[in-house]
Design an enzyme around this catalytic site. Structure first.
Site, mmCIF file in Angstrom:
data_model
loop_
_atom_site.group_PDB
_atom_site.id
_atom_site.type_symbol
_atom_site.label_atom_id
_atom_site.label_comp_id
_atom_site.label_asym_id
_atom_site.label_seq_id
_atom_site.Cartn_x
_atom_site.Cartn_y
_atom_site.Cartn_z
ATOM 1 N N LYS A 147 -9.412 13.859 -8.434
ATOM 2 C CA LYS A 147 -9.467 13.280 -7.087
ATOM 3 C C LYS A 147 -10.030 14.296 -6.093
ATOM 4 C CE LYS A 147 -6.059 10.789 -5.573
ATOM 5 N NZ LYS A 147 -4.697 10.310 -5.223
ATOM 6 N N ASP A 200 2.417 3.809 -0.407
ATOM 7 C CA ASP A 200 2.191 2.394 -0.689
ATOM 8 C C ASP A 200 3.516 1.781 -1.117
ATOM 9 O OD1 ASP A 200 -0.699 2.330 -0.308
ATOM 10 O OD2 ASP A 200 -0.790 3.575 -2.097
ATOM 11 N N SER A 204 -0.535 6.548 -5.367
ATOM 12 C CA SER A 204 -0.464 7.989 -5.605
ATOM 13 C C SER A 204 0.967 8.516 -5.530
ATOM 14 C CB SER A 204 -1.357 8.732 -4.608
ATOM 15 O OG SER A 204 -0.912 8.521 -3.279
ATOM 16 N N TYR A 244 -15.532 9.450 -3.681
ATOM 17 C CA TYR A 244 -14.171 8.921 -3.629
ATOM 18 C C TYR A 244 -14.081 7.925 -2.481
ATOM 19 C CZ TYR A 244 -9.047 8.821 -3.804
ATOM 20 O OH TYR A 244 -7.736 8.420 -3.937
ATOM 21 N N ASP A 276 1.759 1.788 4.028
ATOM 22 C CA ASP A 276 1.104 0.500 3.782
ATOM 23 C C ASP A 276 2.129 -0.399 3.113
ATOM 24 O OD1 ASP A 276 -1.209 1.474 4.819
ATOM 25 O OD2 ASP A 276 -2.351 1.467 2.952
ATOM 26 N N ASP A 304 -0.659 8.377 2.461
ATOM 27 C CA ASP A 304 0.097 7.159 2.705
ATOM 28 C C ASP A 304 1.142 6.956 1.608
ATOM 29 O OD1 ASP A 304 -1.682 6.843 4.731
ATOM 30 O OD2 ASP A 304 -2.776 5.180 3.814
#
Length: 619
Positions: free
Chosen positions: A224, A110, A97, A233, A163, A108
């Protein structure tokens, strides 16, 4: 408005495996409705502040410095000479995202770390780098997961959730201008590296295959938000996660390259209500590649034939990103797509608005019977690990129930957990149960899921990192006995609240055959008259996209999703016309560590009669 010349130019550059459904540009109606969407997203708090954006940039800069220092430490310990140590490099890439530009507050980041061949995953990434991070005061909640399908290091850096993945390339030195979208980076890599690289490579490919990135971002934020409000979701629960929704929205953007977000949202529901699953959604043709890595192909791979809702990643090696979808979750999402399409049509007739579309799902009014899965641990760290493990197994419970009842007993998992403030270090998960519509129960023959529940608990309790205090309970609760802590503010909605929602559903359902008063709908229908050819397009795109394909046969066990409006508004008014289970209360649930054959435990047994009644028995 888009000029004719611009349209002609767009037609010369096709952004998908088929021609667009419509090149039509936005109308005044679309402009107004898009402004409404943008305001709704802002009011919902889906955009981060400038301060948060700056902090994320700071975190990325710090992590980049850390991995660069880490790879030099590793190189020195491996005995490389000082010149090679100085040349040693690691590089980070964002994906998900954040890379797509649709992240919100608290989301988060990524991050993929790419390192040279002498920096190993087990010893150096999860060993040396983990040790470096654990000593930093900025790092909290450090949680390595080396045995995950995609190995990951989870932590917070300056309160920003991260992450961190690792890809070990077959290069002695990682160049600073490395382009990981090139296939050569996959050469001589292991499966974990291929999976780790996939997230970043897929994100980059999506952005390159879009006709308008800004319209895509607004539409994806909207979808979303809708998916979370409607309870669909969650990849781990068998629904769709972030990458799945991004691919579905990107395909709509390709089919309507000049549309604004409001029209893209409407067409999203129209297209996927008619989509003939398991025909796959693809942004580009599947490439065989030169490295021999398997790609998604139901003609060659037996497992691929069983995928119910294939959404294929565009980067080599192409994979099905939605393999977690089950019969039950596909049915639920199909009903939600139908509901969304009905409301969008009603909006064009001024009979509904965006608030109707984003109405939260009435999950705890949708069924008469539920499974409640309670878990507990002795401390916060153990609970976090235990939750992650249990959540990853809940989908298996749904699949077991489907398989053991021959899909006659349908299970609706609710994404996410609920916490009772009066019970610290505990949380609960819920699943709705109902008989399949149209199914006839044989007199005296029960749906017996006792062994199914026992098998599930046995598998969960085989957790390799199990610690004393990690417990799991499974019990049956009726709708009237649902605990209050699952509702907002801990207050159970009144009967009048649910009645008002049912009235809205009935009102909109009555308007399904409406005619547009402004003429806008007639113009829209002319613009999108090719939508009726969607089924033909699905089949032709499938045949033209698989490598060396000759034909594609629909799996015999694949569900046929009806395109009629019969399922409309079942989520708003779920109990109308549905045959429900009836049951008595279960005895108090008993927790176990490892099931014993000699020790019988209270288990759930749902027994049906021809009158549609059920008894829950304990043994």
């Amino acid at each position: 408005m888009v000029s004719p010349g611009s349209n002609k130019q767009k037609q010369q550059h096709r952004f998908g495996i088929t021609e667009p459904i419509s090149f039509g540009g936005p109308t005044e109606y679309d402009v107004i409705k898009t402004r409404e969407i943008e305001k709704l997203l802002q009011d919902a708090g889906l955009y981060e502040t400038q301060e948060e954006a700056v902090r994320r940039e700071e975190v990325l800069g710090r992590i980049d410095q850390i991995v660069k220092r880490w790879v030099k430490v590793v190189s020195r310990k491996k005995g490389l000479n000082e010149q090679l140590v100085q040349e040693a490099n690691a590089k980070i890439f964002t994906f998900g995202s954040y890379r797509l530009g649709v992240h919100g507050p608290g989301a988060d980041i990524d991050i993929l770390c790419v390192g040279p061949r002498h920096a190993t995953r087990e010893e150096d990434f999860f060993g040396e780098l983990h040790g470096m991070l654990s000593e930093m005061p900025e790092v909290t909640e450090l949680h390595p997961v080396p045995d995950a399908y995609v190995p990951v290091m989870k932590f917070k850096f300056l309160d920003v959730s991260v992450d961190l993945l690792y890809a070990r390339l077959s290069l002695s030195v990682i160049p600073e201008d490395l382009d990981i979208s090139q296939d050569f980076v996959l050469h001589n890599t292991d499966e974990q590296t291929v999976r780790s690289l996939n997230g970043s490579r897929v994100t980059d490919h999506i952005l390159r295959l879009l006709p308008n990135i800004q319209n895509f971002r607004t539409t994806l934020r909207c979808m979303k938000y809708w998916a979370k409000r409607r309870g669909v979701y969650s990849n781990v629960s068998g629904f769709l996660g972030g990458i799945n929704w991004a691919l579905l929205v990107a395909r709509i953007c390709q089919l309507f390259p000049n549309a604004l977000p409001s029209m893209l949202v409407s067409r999203f529901f129209r297209v996927y209500t008619q989509w003939r699953w398991p025909n796959p959604v693809m942004l580009c043709a599947i490439e065989e590649g030169s490295l021999g890595v398997p790609v998604w192909d139901p003609r060659r791979n037996p497992k691929d034939k069983n995928h119910l809702m294939p959404i294929i990643t565009p980067a080599y090696p192409s994979m099905n990103s939605s393999y977690n979808v089950s019969h039950s979750t596909l049915r639920i999402m199909s009903e939600e797509f139908q509901r969304g399409n009905d409301i969008c049509e009603a909006m064009e007739a001024s009979k509904a608005d965006w608030d109707n579309l984003f109405e939260p799902v009435a999950f705890f009014e949708a069924y008469k019977n539920y499974l409640q899965i309670d878990i507990g641990a002795q401390n916060e760290d153990d609970l976090r690990k235990w939750k992650g493990w249990v959540e990853s197994r809940l989908r298996q419970l749904v699949l077991r129930i489907e398989r053991h009842t021959y899909n006659e007993l349908q299970c609706h998992p609710y994404p996410g957990e609920f916490a009772d403030k009066s019970r610290p270090l505990h949380c609960s998960y819920f699943m709705g149960l109902q008989r399949k519509q149209g199914a006839h129960a044989n007199e005296g023959v029960p749906f017996d899921i006792r062994l199914t529940i026992e098998e599930f608990k046995y598998v969960v309790n085989m957790y390799t990192s199990w610690m004393p205090g990690m417990e799991i309970y499974v019990s049956h609760v009726k709708r009237r006995s649902i605990p209050s802590f699952v509702f907002p503010s801990g207050i159970r909605p009144s009967k009048e609240t649910w009645d008002s929602r049912r009235s809205l559903a009935e009102k909109l359902a009555e308007g399904k055959g409406f005619s547009d008063g402004s003429g806008e709908g007639r113009k829209r229908k002319q613009t999108d008259e090719n939508v009726g050819n969607l089924k033909k397009m699905c089949d032709s795109s499938m045949e033209s996209s698989l490598p060396n394909t000759t034909s594609f046969t629909k799996p015999s066990n694949a569900p046929v999703i009806s395109n009629s409006g019969a399922a409309a508004f079942t989520s708003l008014c779920p109990n109308v016309g549905l045959e429900e289970l009836e049951s008595v209360e279960l005895a108090a649930p008993i927790s176990i560590r490892i099931p014993s054959v000699a020790q019988r435990k209270p288990l759930i047994r749902l027994s049906f009669t021809s009158l549609g009644r059920a008894n829950v028995r304990c043994s």
